[in-house]
Design a protein around this motif. Structure first.
Motif, PDB file in Angstrom:
ATOM      1  N   ASP A  77      54.407 114.945   6.153  1.00 50.11           N
ATOM      2  CA  ASP A  77      55.108 114.464   7.341  1.00 50.11           C
ATOM      3  C   ASP A  77      56.225 115.394   7.776  1.00 50.11           C
ATOM      4  N   GLU A  78      56.833 116.074   6.822  1.00 46.37           N
ATOM      5  CA  GLU A  78      57.994 116.889   7.163  1.00 46.37           C
ATOM      6  C   GLU A  78      57.645 118.287   7.650  1.00 46.37           C
ATOM      7  N   GLY A  79      56.394 118.655   7.637  1.00 42.85           N
ATOM      8  CA  GLY A  79      56.056 120.006   8.090  1.00 42.85           C
ATOM      9  C   GLY A  79      54.563 120.243   8.042  1.00 42.85           C
ATOM     10  N   LYS A  80      54.167 121.508   8.160  1.00 40.83           N
ATOM     11  CA  LYS A  80      52.762 121.865   8.201  1.00 40.83           C
ATOM     12  C   LYS A  80      52.268 122.483   6.898  1.00 40.83           C
ATOM     13  N   GLY A  81      53.054 122.372   5.831  1.00 36.98           N
ATOM     14  CA  GLY A  81      52.596 122.910   4.563  1.00 36.98           C
ATOM     15  C   GLY A  81      52.531 124.422   4.565  1.00 36.98           C
ATOM     16  N   LYS A  82      51.915 124.969   3.539  1.00 36.84           N
ATOM     17  CA  LYS A  82      51.870 126.419   3.380  1.00 36.84           C
ATOM     18  C   LYS A  82      50.717 127.065   4.135  1.00 36.84           C
ATOM     19  N   LEU A  83      49.898 126.261   4.795  1.00 36.57           N
ATOM     20  CA  LEU A  83      48.784 126.818   5.571  1.00 36.57           C
ATOM     21  C   LEU A  83      49.116 126.885   7.054  1.00 36.57           C
ATOM     22  N   ASN A  84      50.378 126.745   7.397  1.00 33.25           N
ATOM     23  CA  ASN A  84      50.758 126.735   8.812  1.00 33.25           C
ATOM     24  C   ASN A  84      50.844 128.156   9.347  1.00 33.25           C
ATOM     25  N   SER A  85      49.698 128.709   9.668  1.00 31.26           N
ATOM     26  CA  SER A  85      49.636 130.021  10.292  1.00 31.26           C
ATOM     27  C   SER A  85      48.539 129.996  11.333  1.00 31.26           C
ATOM     28  N   SER A  86      48.624 130.888  12.293  1.00 30.21           N
ATOM     29  CA  SER A  86      47.718 130.825  13.447  1.00 30.21           C
ATOM     30  C   SER A  86      46.265 130.989  13.057  1.00 30.21           C
ATOM     31  N   ASP A  87      45.981 131.648  11.934  1.00 35.99           N
ATOM     32  CA  ASP A  87      44.595 131.874  11.557  1.00 35.99           C
ATOM     33  C   ASP A  87      44.045 130.778  10.657  1.00 35.99           C
ATOM     34  N   ARG A  88      44.881 129.830  10.223  1.00 28.00           N
ATOM     35  CA  ARG A  88      44.408 128.791   9.316  1.00 28.00           C
ATOM     36  C   ARG A  88      44.621 127.381   9.842  1.00 28.00           C
ATOM     37  N   PHE A  89      45.326 127.251  10.943  1.00 27.24           N
ATOM     38  CA  PHE A  89      45.594 125.920  11.473  1.00 27.24           C
ATOM     39  C   PHE A  89      45.516 125.966  12.990  1.00 27.24           C
ATOM     40  N   ARG A  90      44.827 125.007  13.580  1.00 26.53           N
ATOM     41  CA  ARG A  90      44.771 124.929  15.038  1.00 26.53           C
ATOM     42  C   ARG A  90      44.552 123.488  15.443  1.00 26.53           C
ATOM     43  N   GLU A  91      45.003 123.167  16.639  1.00 25.95           N
ATOM     44  CA  GLU A  91      44.718 121.863  17.198  1.00 25.95           C
ATOM     45  C   GLU A  91      43.263 121.855  17.700  1.00 25.95           C
ATOM     46  N   MET A  92      42.720 120.671  17.855  1.00 24.98           N
ATOM     47  CA  MET A  92      41.381 120.562  18.419  1.00 24.98           C
ATOM     48  C   MET A  92      41.398 121.008  19.870  1.00 24.98           C
ATOM     49  N   THR A  93      40.293 121.611  20.309  1.00 24.55           N
ATOM     50  CA  THR A  93      40.174 122.024  21.703  1.00 24.55           C
ATOM     51  C   THR A  93      39.889 120.801  22.572  1.00 24.55           C
ATOM     52  N   PRO A  94      40.113 120.905  23.898  1.00 23.39           N
ATOM     53  CA  PRO A  94      39.774 119.775  24.781  1.00 23.39           C
ATOM     54  C   PRO A  94      38.324 119.337  24.652  1.00 23.39           C
ATOM     55  N   TRP A  95      37.378 120.295  24.551  1.00 29.28           N
ATOM     56  CA  TRP A  95      35.975 119.928  24.391  1.00 29.28           C
ATOM     57  C   TRP A  95      35.770 119.130  23.118  1.00 29.28           C
ATOM     58  N   GLU A  96      36.393 119.564  22.028  1.00 26.16           N
ATOM     59  CA  GLU A  96      36.253 118.853  20.763  1.00 26.16           C
ATOM     60  C   GLU A  96      36.821 117.441  20.847  1.00 26.16           C
ATOM     61  N   ILE A  97      37.972 117.308  21.511  1.00 28.76           N
ATOM     62  CA  ILE A  97      38.590 115.983  21.645  1.00 28.76           C
ATOM     63  C   ILE A  97      37.702 115.052  22.472  1.00 28.76           C
ATOM     64  N   ILE A  98      37.201 115.551  23.607  1.00 27.41           N
ATOM     65  CA  ILE A  98      36.368 114.722  24.480  1.00 27.41           C
ATOM     66  C   ILE A  98      35.104 114.273  23.747  1.00 27.41           C
ATOM     67  N   ILE A  99      34.437 115.191  23.088  1.00 27.94           N
ATOM     68  CA  ILE A  99      33.192 114.853  22.399  1.00 27.94           C
ATOM     69  C   ILE A  99      33.466 113.934  21.211  1.00 27.94           C
ATOM     70  N   ALA A 100      34.553 114.195  20.476  1.00 24.97           N
ATOM     71  CA  ALA A 100      34.898 113.327  19.341  1.00 24.97           C
ATOM     72  C   ALA A 100      35.201 111.910  19.814  1.00 24.97           C
TER      73      ALA A 100
END
Length: 231
Positions: free
Chosen positions: A86-109
Motif C-alpha cells: 500500500d505504501e509504494g510500488k515495491g522494488k519492481l517499480n521501473s518502467s520496464d517491469r511495471f505498467r498500467e493496463m492499456t485502454p484496450w486491455e481495460i475495455i476488453i477485461a
C-alpha cells in the motif's frame, strides 16, 4: 555502549527453498508470479506449492522484492498473485517491469468480467469469437461496446475488415490475459482456427484494480474516444 547503538540483526530464513518439492518447481513459479500471473486452484504444482507454504512465500517476496503475495477466493476457487504494498510500488517499480493496463486491455477485461458474471452459474465459462460479436451487437451494453470498439461508430452493421481488425486486437489482448491467468486460450487445433477461451475466476482481480472504470464505463469510453480524435 557501542552494542546499544547497533541495530538488531534480522534473521532471514529461506530454508524452505531447499525442500525437494520447492526446488523442483520454484523457478517456474517465480517466473510466473513476477510476470503478473494469477495462479489458481487446479494449476498443478505451482498452486500446490503456494498453498503448502503460503507464509514462507509471503516472507520471501516481501523480503527480496518488497511485494505482497496475496490470496483471494471466488466461487470456492482460490488464487494467488503478487501485489505492490500500500505504501509504494515495491522494488519492481521501473518502467520496464511495471505498467498500467492499456485502454484496450481495460475495455476488453471489463467486457469479459461482465460476461463472467452473466454466466456465474455455468461451471465453465467458454467463450468464442461468435459469442463476443453477439455481446458487442446485442447485449444491454451494445451501444457502449460499439463506441469503444468501433471508434464511436454506432451502427447496425460493420464491415468484414472492421471485424477483422477487432478480432486481431482481441487476440493480442487475450494473449496477455492468458499470461496473467485471467483466461485460458484453447489450442488452435481444438478451436478449429476460431478464437476460443475460458474466462477464469481470477479475472475477479480486474474488478478490484479498476473500480472507477467499471462504475463509470460510459465516461471512460468517452475519454478514450476523445483521445483518439486528438491523436
Amino acid at each position: 555502549m557501542d552494542d546499544q547503538l547497533k541495530e538488531p540483526e534480522i534473521t532471514i530464513d529461506f530454508s524452505f527453498l531447499n525442500l525437494r518439492d520447492v526446488q523442483a518447481h520454484f523457478a517456474d513459479l517465480n517466473i510466473a508470479l513476477l510476470g503478473g500471473k494469477h495462479i489458481q486452484t487446479g494449476e498443478g504444482y505451482n498452486f500446490t506449492l503456494l498453498n503448502n507454504y503460503p507464509d514462507q512465500f509471503r516472507f520471501f517476496y516481501r523480503s527480496l522484492y518488497g511485494l505482497e503475495l496475496k490470496q483471494s477466493r471466488v466461487e470456492n476457487i482460490d488464487y494467488y498473485y503478487l501485489d505492490f504494498p500500500d505504501e509504494g510500488k515495491g522494488k519492481l517499480n521501473s518502467s520496464d517491469r511495471f505498467r498500467e493496463m492499456t485502454p484496450w486491455e481495460i475495455i476488453i477485461a471489463l467486457m469479459l468480467l461482465n460476461m463472467y458474471y452473466d454466466r456465474f452459474f455455468e461451471q465453465t465459462k467458454i467463450i468464442s469469437w461468435i459469442v463476443i460479436q453477439k455481446e458487442i451487437t446485442e447485449s444491454e451494453m451494445a451501444n457502449l461496446y460499439k463506441k469503444a470498439f468501433f471508434n464511436n461508430a454506432v451502427r447496425d452493421h460493420y464491415s468484414d475488415p472492421e471485424w477483422k481488425a477487432l478480432f486481431d486486437t482481441f487476440k493480442r489482448v487475450l494473449r496477455n490475459f492468458d499470461r496473467w491467468g485471467w483466461v485460458k486460450l484453447q489450442p488452435a487445433e481444438e478451436s478449429d482456427g476460431d478464437l476460443v477461451f475460458v474466462i477464469r475466476e481470477s479475472i475477479d482481480r480486474f474488478g478490484k484494480l479498476y473500480q472507477y472504470e467499471i462504475s463509470q464505463f460510459d465516461n471512460f469510453i468517452e475519454q478514450i474516444n476523445q483521445k483518439r480524435l486528438r491523436s
